[in-house]
Design a protein around this motif. Structure first.
Motif, PDB file in Angstrom:
ATOM      1  N   TYR A  98      12.992   5.290   6.929  1.00 55.86           N
ATOM      2  CA  TYR A  98      11.807   4.332   6.226  1.00 55.86           C
ATOM      3  C   TYR A  98      11.644   3.022   7.015  1.00 55.86           C
ATOM      4  N   VAL A  99      10.380   2.501   6.795  1.00 57.05           N
ATOM      5  CA  VAL A  99       9.879   1.275   7.472  1.00 57.05           C
ATOM      6  C   VAL A  99       9.800   0.002   6.677  1.00 57.05           C
ATOM      7  N   TRP A 100       9.259   0.315   5.574  1.00 54.05           N
ATOM      8  CA  TRP A 100       9.005  -1.082   4.481  1.00 54.05           C
ATOM      9  C   TRP A 100      10.211  -1.212   3.663  1.00 54.05           C
ATOM     10  N   ASP A 101      10.976  -2.195   3.775  1.00 54.06           N
ATOM     11  CA  ASP A 101      11.885  -2.619   2.876  1.00 54.06           C
ATOM     12  C   ASP A 101      11.463  -3.309   1.559  1.00 54.06           C
ATOM     13  N   ASN A 102      12.392  -3.429   0.496  1.00 56.34           N
ATOM     14  CA  ASN A 102      11.871  -4.012  -0.778  1.00 56.34           C
ATOM     15  C   ASN A 102      11.533  -5.426  -0.639  1.00 56.34           C
ATOM     16  N   SER A 103      11.799  -6.279   0.455  1.00 55.41           N
ATOM     17  CA  SER A 103      11.728  -7.307   0.790  1.00 55.41           C
ATOM     18  C   SER A 103      11.410  -7.475   2.156  1.00 55.41           C
ATOM     19  N   ASP A 104       9.857  -7.608   2.635  1.00 60.13           N
ATOM     20  CA  ASP A 104       9.482  -7.274   4.020  1.00 60.13           C
ATOM     21  C   ASP A 104       8.003  -7.907   3.992  1.00 60.13           C
ATOM     22  N   THR A 105       7.694  -8.179   5.304  1.00 57.94           N
ATOM     23  CA  THR A 105       6.079  -8.436   5.734  1.00 57.94           C
ATOM     24  C   THR A 105       5.536  -7.665   6.401  1.00 57.94           C
ATOM     25  N   ALA A 106       4.335  -7.280   6.038  1.00 58.66           N
ATOM     26  CA  ALA A 106       3.550  -6.153   7.245  1.00 58.66           C
ATOM     27  C   ALA A 106       2.496  -7.268   7.644  1.00 58.66           C
ATOM     28  N   THR A 107       2.401  -7.111   9.068  1.00 53.17           N
ATOM     29  CA  THR A 107       1.429  -8.058   9.826  1.00 53.17           C
ATOM     30  C   THR A 107       0.645  -7.052  10.640  1.00 53.17           C
ATOM     31  N   LEU A 108      -0.622  -7.372  10.721  1.00 57.75           N
ATOM     32  CA  LEU A 108      -1.682  -6.486  11.469  1.00 57.75           C
ATOM     33  C   LEU A 108      -2.050  -7.377  12.539  1.00 57.75           C
ATOM     34  N   ARG A 109      -2.097  -7.012  13.732  1.00 63.66           N
ATOM     35  CA  ARG A 109      -2.446  -7.965  14.972  1.00 63.66           C
ATOM     36  C   ARG A 109      -3.481  -7.072  15.647  1.00 63.66           C
ATOM     37  N   ASP A 110      -4.560  -7.957  16.082  1.00 59.00           N
ATOM     38  CA  ASP A 110      -5.455  -7.037  16.936  1.00 59.00           C
ATOM     39  C   ASP A 110      -4.951  -6.748  18.302  1.00 59.00           C
ATOM     40  N   ALA A 111      -5.959  -6.170  19.268  1.00 59.22           N
ATOM     41  CA  ALA A 111      -5.593  -5.683  20.517  1.00 59.22           C
ATOM     42  C   ALA A 111      -4.878  -6.944  21.553  1.00 59.22           C
ATOM     43  N   ASN A 112      -5.604  -8.043  21.188  1.00 56.65           N
ATOM     44  CA  ASN A 112      -5.045  -9.216  21.928  1.00 56.65           C
ATOM     45  C   ASN A 112      -3.900  -9.684  21.589  1.00 56.65           C
ATOM     46  N   GLY A 113      -3.225  -9.133  20.406  1.00 56.98           N
ATOM     47  CA  GLY A 113      -2.095  -9.693  19.964  1.00 56.98           C
ATOM     48  C   GLY A 113      -2.004 -10.831  18.871  1.00 56.98           C
ATOM     49  N   ARG A 114      -3.472 -11.191  18.430  1.00 54.12           N
ATOM     50  CA  ARG A 114      -3.830 -12.187  17.428  1.00 54.12           C
ATOM     51  C   ARG A 114      -3.556 -11.865  16.035  1.00 54.12           C
ATOM     52  N   LYS A 115      -2.879 -12.483  15.215  1.00 56.69           N
ATOM     53  CA  LYS A 115      -2.912 -12.024  13.796  1.00 56.69           C
ATOM     54  C   LYS A 115      -4.010 -12.113  13.208  1.00 56.69           C
ATOM     55  N   VAL A 116      -4.248 -10.846  12.472  1.00 55.67           N
ATOM     56  CA  VAL A 116      -5.403 -10.601  11.549  1.00 55.67           C
ATOM     57  C   VAL A 116      -4.973 -10.765  10.461  1.00 55.67           C
ATOM     58  N   ASP A 117      -3.863 -10.516   9.757  1.00 52.89           N
ATOM     59  CA  ASP A 117      -3.736 -10.343   8.377  1.00 52.89           C
ATOM     60  C   ASP A 117      -2.120  -9.935   8.174  1.00 52.89           C
ATOM     61  N   SER A 118      -1.586 -10.492   7.238  1.00 50.80           N
ATOM     62  CA  SER A 118      -0.141 -10.297   6.780  1.00 50.80           C
ATOM     63  C   SER A 118      -0.030 -10.132   5.351  1.00 50.80           C
ATOM     64  N   LYS A 119       0.898  -9.631   4.771  1.00 53.68           N
ATOM     65  CA  LYS A 119       1.316  -9.351   3.454  1.00 53.68           C
ATOM     66  C   LYS A 119       2.648  -9.438   3.288  1.00 53.68           C
ATOM     67  N   SER A 120       3.255 -10.140   2.359  1.00 45.90           N
ATOM     68  CA  SER A 120       4.857 -10.200   2.102  1.00 45.90           C
ATOM     69  C   SER A 120       5.087  -9.991   0.790  1.00 45.90           C
ATOM     70  N   TRP A 121       6.249  -9.213   0.453  1.00 50.82           N
ATOM     71  CA  TRP A 121       6.745  -8.941  -0.810  1.00 50.82           C
ATOM     72  C   TRP A 121       8.080  -9.088  -0.936  1.00 50.82           C
TER      73      TRP A 121
END
Length: 159
Positions: free
Chosen positions: A128-151
């Motif tokens: 498993y990857v996504w824990d019950n308390s975690d953050t998903a971070t999406l980055r573009d090909a240049n490593g810039r943060k595009v979006d993130s969600k935490s729970w």
């Protein structure tokens, strides 16, 4: 038309123009939906729904692993090349994209093993990857943060 009628007409038209001018910034701001927050550019690709706790028993089966996923959505009309983009959790487990996401479409990134399609891709992991308390971070090909969600409890619930 009499002079007073012309003055009244001019006053009505001028007040209408003032009302329209005052309303214009509100209408322009409405198209931003609060996402700009002063940034010059906002990506059309965003994180959507996240299923971080797969339904049923967490028995480590491929079916259970694929029950956790993250949705990535392209909100624009144009396709976006996601090659080299990454999706990462807080433990630095990283999935690297190699696909083009059509306009106004989504792709689900599943944890387990499977055959990639236009709507579903698989990380091919056995844990498993996504824990019950975690953050998903999406980055573009240049490593810039595009979006993130935490729970989870560290974040006061799902954001």
């Amino acid at each position: 038309m009499s002079r007073s009628a012309r003055r009244i007409t001019a006053a009505v038209l001028a007040s209408g123009a003032l009302v329209a001018a005052a309303a214009l910034p509100a209408v322009a701001d409405d198209h931003d939906h609060g996402h700009g927050r002063g940034h010059a550019h906002r990506s059309a690709v965003v994180l959507g729904k996240i299923q971080y706790n797969s339904p049923g028993r967490d028995n480590g089966s491929n079916r259970s692993l694929n029950g956790e996923w993250v949705t990535v959505t392209n909100t624009s009309r144009h396709s976006v090349n996601l090659r080299g983009w990454t999706l990462r959790d807080e433990s630095h487990r990283t999935y690297r994209f190699d696909l083009r996401l059509p306009g106004r479409s989504s792709v689900r990134v599943h944890t387990g093993v499977g055959r990639d399609s236009r709507t579903d891709v698989y990380q091919d992991l056995r844990r498993y990857v996504w824990d019950n308390s975690d953050t998903a971070t999406l980055r573009d090909a240049n490593g810039r943060k595009v979006d993130s969600k935490s729970w989870g409890h560290r974040y006061g619930g799902h954001r």
